[in-house]
Motif scaffolding. Sequence first.
Motif, PDB file in Angstrom:
ATOM      1  N   ASP A  12      86.935  38.316  19.503  1.00 24.99           N
ATOM      2  CA  ASP A  12      88.016  39.024  20.180  1.00 24.99           C
ATOM      3  C   ASP A  12      87.453  39.812  21.372  1.00 24.99           C
ATOM      4  N   LEU A  13      87.881  39.413  22.576  1.00 18.18           N
ATOM      5  CA  LEU A  13      87.416  40.071  23.796  1.00 18.18           C
ATOM      6  C   LEU A  13      88.512  40.928  24.438  1.00 18.18           C
ATOM      7  N   THR A  14      89.517  41.305  23.657  1.00 18.54           N
ATOM      8  CA  THR A  14      90.635  42.066  24.215  1.00 18.54           C
ATOM      9  C   THR A  14      90.165  43.328  24.920  1.00 18.54           C
ATOM     10  N   HIS A  29      91.790  35.529  31.968  1.00 20.28           N
ATOM     11  CA  HIS A  29      91.802  34.202  31.343  1.00 20.28           C
ATOM     12  C   HIS A  29      90.413  33.580  31.259  1.00 20.28           C
ATOM     13  N   SER A  30      89.427  34.166  31.896  1.00 23.74           N
ATOM     14  CA  SER A  30      88.099  33.544  31.929  1.00 23.74           C
ATOM     15  C   SER A  30      87.024  34.467  31.365  1.00 23.74           C
ATOM     16  N   LYS A  31      87.395  35.275  30.391  1.00 21.47           N
ATOM     17  CA  LYS A  31      86.414  36.192  29.796  1.00 21.47           C
ATOM     18  C   LYS A  31      85.280  35.437  29.113  1.00 21.47           C
ATOM     19  N   PHE A  32      85.554  34.190  28.671  1.00 22.37           N
ATOM     20  CA  PHE A  32      84.504  33.417  28.009  1.00 22.37           C
ATOM     21  C   PHE A  32      83.299  33.229  28.920  1.00 22.37           C
ATOM     22  N   LEU A  67      80.128  44.192  26.520  1.00 19.10           N
ATOM     23  CA  LEU A  67      80.376  43.712  27.873  1.00 19.10           C
ATOM     24  C   LEU A  67      81.228  44.768  28.563  1.00 19.10           C
ATOM     25  N   VAL A  68      80.788  45.244  29.707  1.00 20.03           N
ATOM     26  CA  VAL A  68      81.514  46.256  30.462  1.00 20.03           C
ATOM     27  C   VAL A  68      81.891  47.433  29.545  1.00 20.03           C
ATOM     28  N   GLY A  69      80.946  47.836  28.703  1.00 15.06           N
ATOM     29  CA  GLY A  69      81.142  49.010  27.867  1.00 15.06           C
ATOM     30  C   GLY A  69      81.990  48.806  26.631  1.00 15.06           C
ATOM     31  N   ILE A 107      82.078  43.599  21.414  1.00 15.40           N
ATOM     32  CA  ILE A 107      82.586  42.277  21.046  1.00 15.40           C
ATOM     33  C   ILE A 107      82.930  42.312  19.570  1.00 15.40           C
ATOM     34  N   LYS A 108      84.135  41.914  19.222  1.00 18.48           N
ATOM     35  CA  LYS A 108      84.546  41.929  17.821  1.00 18.48           C
ATOM     36  C   LYS A 108      84.597  40.505  17.276  1.00 18.48           C
ATOM     37  N   ILE A 109      84.162  40.358  16.047  1.00 18.99           N
ATOM     38  CA  ILE A 109      84.284  39.077  15.367  1.00 18.99           C
ATOM     39  C   ILE A 109      85.096  39.272  14.105  1.00 18.99           C
TER      40      ILE A 109
END
Length: 352
Positions: free
Chosen positions: A280-282, A292-295, A341-343, A346-348
Amino acid sequence: MSPIAVGAPGAVEHTVLVATTRERDARPGTLFNGERASFLSYARIDMSIPPNHVPGQIEMPDSPPGDPAANFVVRDASYLDNDKAFVQALNAQLRKRPKGSRRMFVFVHGYNTLFAEGVYRISQVTHDAKYDGVPVLFTWASRGKLGDYVYDTNSATAARDSLEHVLRLSLASDADRVDIVAHSMGNWVTVETLRQMKISGDMRNTDKIGITVLASADIDLDVFKSQMRRFGQPAKPLYIVTSKDDQALRASKLLAGEQSRVGDDADAAELAGLGARVIDLTDVKADDPMNHSKFAQLAEVAPQLREVLAKGIALRHGVLAESGASAGGAIGSIVALPITLVGAPIKIITGQ
């Protein structure tokens, strides 16, 4: 896509192999356009990444062919004649690696993507992830126009058999492991292809498939559930990269009659319950205005992410091992990895 004969000090080169259902295009610096071909074509492209490259970005030239000291540029490009030539080129690249470490990944791009954009994106992801395998771009016939969503959807659907063919060639090659990464609408053709391979009963060499990453997946959630029922519980890791603020998927949801898309599903635990691990990159700030391109930004932390995932995110008595802070639920548990990323963490989300 016009090649530059001279490189730049400090630039790094990557060889990208291409398999495509696009038409060949004889115009200089084009190679392939957005129209559908009736047969697969192949190419080899040597890309150069500039020494000033910023992770997650693509330093596009203001005018072609660009400056190798400041831009992504093509160093060489050529067509490959047929399946045999593609496999020979693939094996030649794989044999530069020691046995046991001969990895490759197949990248399937999304909607509204020109051929050159797909090549530049796979080059950026390969470079930022410090991926030591062979990158292969499978590019279907997207016209690269916002107004051609239906055309692109049909092009992706028409490419299923071709993607299966490329995956089977890859699995029969000298590769020890084949990873798969799909973005946006590319997830539709990817999951459909894997589904039809399962239905065919021909599972030769599929044990070579490593991880499968479904990023910003533009797939109807109910359709995806039916696809996963066909697969059953995945034997290998299946990662779904989501973001609840993905504006492109919101537009797709509107076009689809308000049917939820996998890539912005608010119920990540539900996806985890199907056997996937959800990244989850919210909370991550995107580099693109559509989120749309956070990946592509995820590639920057791929080495650390691989290290954490390799240790295992296994549930032990309801607590995530190697997790850091976690919070549980009836269906899955959430772990905030010690990677940001940017503070933002990353959630899994993983199933029980």
